[in-house]
Design a protein around this motif. Structure first.
Motif, PDB file in Angstrom:
ATOM      1  N   THR A 193      83.207  24.234  35.777  1.00 39.15           N
ATOM      2  CA  THR A 193      82.257  24.159  36.899  1.00 39.15           C
ATOM      3  C   THR A 193      82.717  25.076  38.025  1.00 39.15           C
ATOM      4  OG1 THR A 193      81.783  21.856  36.350  1.00 39.15           O
ATOM      5  CG2 THR A 193      81.175  22.587  38.556  1.00 39.15           C
ATOM      6  N   LYS A 194      81.808  25.900  38.511  1.00 37.02           N
ATOM      7  CA  LYS A 194      82.149  26.802  39.623  1.00 37.02           C
ATOM      8  C   LYS A 194      81.912  26.105  40.953  1.00 37.02           C
ATOM      9  CE  LYS A 194      83.342  30.405  37.272  1.00 37.02           C
ATOM     10  NZ  LYS A 194      84.768  30.784  37.288  1.00 37.02           N
ATOM     11  N   LEU A 195      82.745  26.430  41.930  1.00 40.41           N
ATOM     12  CA  LEU A 195      82.558  25.855  43.258  1.00 40.41           C
ATOM     13  C   LEU A 195      81.363  26.515  43.950  1.00 40.41           C
ATOM     14  CD1 LEU A 195      86.154  25.478  44.770  1.00 40.41           C
ATOM     15  CD2 LEU A 195      84.758  23.761  43.636  1.00 40.41           C
ATOM     16  N   TYR A 196      80.642  25.699  44.740  1.00 36.07           N
ATOM     17  CA  TYR A 196      79.477  26.202  45.460  1.00 36.07           C
ATOM     18  C   TYR A 196      79.818  26.608  46.898  1.00 36.07           C
ATOM     19  CZ  TYR A 196      76.805  23.991  41.669  1.00 36.07           C
ATOM     20  OH  TYR A 196      76.304  23.631  40.443  1.00 36.07           O
ATOM     21  N   GLY A 197      81.096  26.806  47.146  1.00 38.29           N
ATOM     22  CA  GLY A 197      81.525  27.138  48.509  1.00 38.29           C
ATOM     23  C   GLY A 197      80.859  28.380  49.050  1.00 38.29           C
ATOM     24  N   THR A 198      80.772  29.398  48.209  1.00 28.97           N
ATOM     25  CA  THR A 198      80.192  30.676  48.646  1.00 28.97           C
ATOM     26  C   THR A 198      78.771  30.479  49.157  1.00 28.97           C
ATOM     27  OG1 THR A 198      81.549  31.867  47.057  1.00 28.97           O
ATOM     28  CG2 THR A 198      79.659  33.031  47.925  1.00 28.97           C
ATOM     29  N   SER A 199      77.950  29.764  48.380  1.00 30.28           N
ATOM     30  CA  SER A 199      76.554  29.553  48.793  1.00 30.28           C
ATOM     31  C   SER A 199      76.462  28.652  50.028  1.00 30.28           C
ATOM     32  CB  SER A 199      75.732  28.961  47.652  1.00 30.28           C
ATOM     33  OG  SER A 199      76.284  27.742  47.224  1.00 30.28           O
ATOM     34  N   THR A 200      77.353  27.658  50.134  1.00 31.12           N
ATOM     35  CA  THR A 200      77.362  26.761  51.298  1.00 31.12           C
ATOM     36  C   THR A 200      77.607  27.546  52.574  1.00 31.12           C
ATOM     37  OG1 THR A 200      78.136  24.855  50.025  1.00 31.12           O
ATOM     38  CG2 THR A 200      78.538  24.800  52.396  1.00 31.12           C
ATOM     39  N   PHE A 201      78.634  28.407  52.543  1.00 31.35           N
ATOM     40  CA  PHE A 201      78.980  29.169  53.750  1.00 31.35           C
ATOM     41  C   PHE A 201      77.968  30.269  54.038  1.00 31.35           C
ATOM     42  CE2 PHE A 201      83.306  27.590  52.394  1.00 31.35           C
ATOM     43  CZ  PHE A 201      83.357  26.597  53.357  1.00 31.35           C
ATOM     44  N   LYS A 202      77.384  30.825  52.970  1.00 31.43           N
ATOM     45  CA  LYS A 202      76.325  31.835  53.171  1.00 31.43           C
ATOM     46  C   LYS A 202      75.116  31.203  53.848  1.00 31.43           C
ATOM     47  CE  LYS A 202      76.780  35.595  49.865  1.00 31.43           C
ATOM     48  NZ  LYS A 202      76.664  35.954  48.462  1.00 31.43           N
ATOM     49  N   ASP A 203      74.718  30.025  53.371  1.00 31.08           N
ATOM     50  CA  ASP A 203      73.565  29.327  53.955  1.00 31.08           C
ATOM     51  C   ASP A 203      73.809  29.003  55.425  1.00 31.08           C
ATOM     52  OD1 ASP A 203      72.331  29.451  51.507  1.00 31.08           O
ATOM     53  OD2 ASP A 203      72.666  27.351  50.976  1.00 31.08           O
ATOM     54  N   ALA A 204      75.029  28.543  55.719  1.00 30.79           N
ATOM     55  CA  ALA A 204      75.374  28.208  57.113  1.00 30.79           C
ATOM     56  C   ALA A 204      75.338  29.459  57.981  1.00 30.79           C
ATOM     57  CB  ALA A 204      76.764  27.568  57.169  1.00 30.79           C
ATOM     58  N   ARG A 205      75.819  30.563  57.408  1.00 35.91           N
ATOM     59  CA  ARG A 205      75.832  31.817  58.164  1.00 35.91           C
ATOM     60  C   ARG A 205      74.408  32.301  58.451  1.00 35.91           C
ATOM     61  NH1 ARG A 205      78.899  34.417  55.034  1.00 35.91           N
ATOM     62  NH2 ARG A 205      77.532  35.951  54.088  1.00 35.91           N
ATOM     63  N   HIS A 206      73.542  32.207  57.441  1.00 31.18           N
ATOM     64  CA  HIS A 206      72.155  32.627  57.640  1.00 31.18           C
ATOM     65  C   HIS A 206      71.455  31.740  58.673  1.00 31.18           C
ATOM     66  CE1 HIS A 206      72.241  34.638  53.417  1.00 31.18           C
ATOM     67  NE2 HIS A 206      72.626  35.460  54.366  1.00 31.18           N
ATOM     68  N   ALA A 207      71.782  30.451  58.659  1.00 36.31           N
ATOM     69  CA  ALA A 207      71.196  29.531  59.652  1.00 36.31           C
ATOM     70  C   ALA A 207      71.663  29.907  61.058  1.00 36.31           C
ATOM     71  CB  ALA A 207      71.602  28.087  59.330  1.00 36.31           C
ATOM     72  N   ALA A 208      72.947  30.279  61.185  1.00 37.39           N
ATOM     73  CA  ALA A 208      73.488  30.697  62.484  1.00 37.39           C
ATOM     74  C   ALA A 208      72.831  31.985  62.956  1.00 37.39           C
ATOM     75  CB  ALA A 208      75.002  30.876  62.391  1.00 37.39           C
ATOM     76  N   GLU A 209      72.568  32.890  62.016  1.00 36.05           N
ATOM     77  CA  GLU A 209      71.897  34.155  62.355  1.00 36.05           C
ATOM     78  C   GLU A 209      70.500  33.871  62.909  1.00 36.05           C
ATOM     79  OE1 GLU A 209      71.996  36.521  58.784  1.00 36.05           O
ATOM     80  OE2 GLU A 209      74.177  36.507  58.731  1.00 36.05           O
ATOM     81  N   GLU A 210      69.757  32.984  62.234  1.00 47.48           N
ATOM     82  CA  GLU A 210      68.410  32.644  62.699  1.00 47.48           C
ATOM     83  C   GLU A 210      68.459  32.004  64.085  1.00 47.48           C
ATOM     84  OE1 GLU A 210      65.441  33.401  61.427  1.00 47.48           O
ATOM     85  OE2 GLU A 210      66.515  34.524  59.876  1.00 47.48           O
ATOM     86  N   GLU A 211      69.486  31.162  64.306  1.00 43.68           N
ATOM     87  CA  GLU A 211      69.650  30.527  65.619  1.00 43.68           C
ATOM     88  C   GLU A 211      69.902  31.578  66.697  1.00 43.68           C
ATOM     89  OE1 GLU A 211      69.701  27.263  66.964  1.00 43.68           O
ATOM     90  OE2 GLU A 211      68.667  26.749  65.116  1.00 43.68           O
TER      91      GLU A 211
END
Length: 387
Positions: A167-185
């Protein structure tokens, strides 16, 4: 029974780490970490796998790009993995099964718990642009650390990360999503700040002539944007450029709306001259390259609609506009006839009301006739393109 309790235990751990993450976020100052000595530097880099050869060359004191949130979160992730291991290793399972369970539990922690905590941090009332910039830097660093987290799990379970079906960790997508949310903010926050400045605009729409200097509100707005974009130096280039272009487009659109507001019933040529001075200040800001990476005068394009509209009116170049309308090489290609008509109607009112004896003065009378003629031609143009 221990296997059946596994999910309940997992939920208890998630709740515990939810509190831990929130505490870390509440205590964070969202500022780069200052380090005065090699020992201080080691204290943080021993907690978090950070490498920057360029930063290593710089003398002390210096600053690590991330805030304390990063090493603390990374340490909390490792502690969570250890807590899972302690429970699973007594279940008499194979190394591969333990490795899989730990990875699945860690994925829940990343996608459910940590993700919601990051959203909570961005939505807090006191989070401004500088803090949002730091969130992007922090999540970029944590995303880069995910490969080390994968290795960490493999080392404690003795299961190689390249094992089939691992099983691969989903860390990359979690932090990418948070970063994109911060960009939109950031984009939303910037636009809201621009709106606040524009609300302070106080034009004399019937002024006989415009002043030679930009309006106070506009000078303050440009100063704010310059200061804000100087904070963006540590952001990924594309984010800084998008934020800058987004802000300029919003400013340009807001200025057009200000000019066409229904409350503004009259607009004199003097008022337009002052407005033009303000737009030139916006263009000077865009031309100065507030963030690096733009090709040529790309940023100036944000103000091109407004520039063409103002040129048309200040140069009173209606013959060119009406003759060339619809051609791809038209000098005023970006000027919508409806916008031109709406503004001209405001000037028409000015000509009639500005002077009670206007009808007795030939130049005023001629100007009024010209405006009436252009208004008529614009209406015909609009009607022709509706059919």
């Amino acid at each position: 029974m221990m296997l059946e309790m596994r999910e309940q235990y997992g939920d208890i751990l998630l709740k515990k780490w939810n509190l831990a993450f929130r505490q870390v976020l509440d205590q964070d100052n969202f500022s780069p970490i200052p380090v005065a000595t090699e020992e201080e530097n080691r204290q943080f880099t021993s907690q978090f796998p950070f490498q920057d050869p360029e930063l290593d060359k710089l003398p002390f004191p210096k600053k690590l790009p991330f805030s304390e949130f990063v090493p603390k979160v990374y340490s909390q992730l490792k502690e969570f993995i250890y807590a899972c291991l302690k429970y699973y290793e007594d279940l008499h399972l194979s190394s591969t099964e333990i490795d899989d369970m730990i990875r699945k539990s860690t994925n829940l922690l990343l996608t459910r718990t940590l993700s919601s905590c990051l959203q909570y941090a961005m939505k807090k009332k006191n989070v401004g642009l500088a803090e949002l910039v730091q969130v992007i830097i922090n999540t970029t660093q944590l995303e880069a650390s995910c490969v080390y987290l994968e290795e960490f799990i493999s080392n404690i379970t003795n299961v190689p990360p390249e094992t089939a079906n691992a099983t691969k960790l989903y860390g990359t997508s979690t932090f990418k999503d948070a970063r994109h949310a911060a960009e939109e903010e950031i984009y939303t926050n910037l636009n809201a700040k621009i709106d606040q400045f524009i609300q302070l605009a106080d034009y004399d729409w019937t002024a006989a002539q415009g002043g030679g200097a930009p309006s106070d509100y506009l000078s303050d707005l440009i100063a704010f944007l310059c200061s804000t974009f100087s904070v963006f130096t540590h952001l990924p280039g594309k984010v800084a450029q998008t934020a800058c272009m987004s802000a300029c487009k919003h400013l340009s659109t807001s200025l057009v709306q200000l000019l066409l507001e229904t409350d503004v019933r009259q607009v004199s040529m003097g008022a337009l001259q002052q407005f033009n001075t303000d737009v030139k200040e916006c263009e000077r800001f865009a031309r100065a390259g507030p963030v690096p990476g733009f090709q040529g005068d790309t940023l100036l394009l944000a103000f091109s609609d407004l520039r063409q509209l103002l040129d048309l009116f200040t140069q009173w170049d209606w013959s060119t506009y009406l003759a060339d309308y619809g051609r791809p090489t038209c000098k005023y290609l970006r000027v919508n006839p409806r916008t031109a008509l709406a503004l001209l109607e405001k000037m028409k009112d000015t000509s009639r009301k500005n002077n009670m004896f206007a009808q007795f003065r030939k130049n005023e009378r001629d100007k009024q006739k010209l405006i009436d003629t252009v208004v008529k031609q614009l209406r015909n143009l609009i009607s022709a393109h509706q059919t």
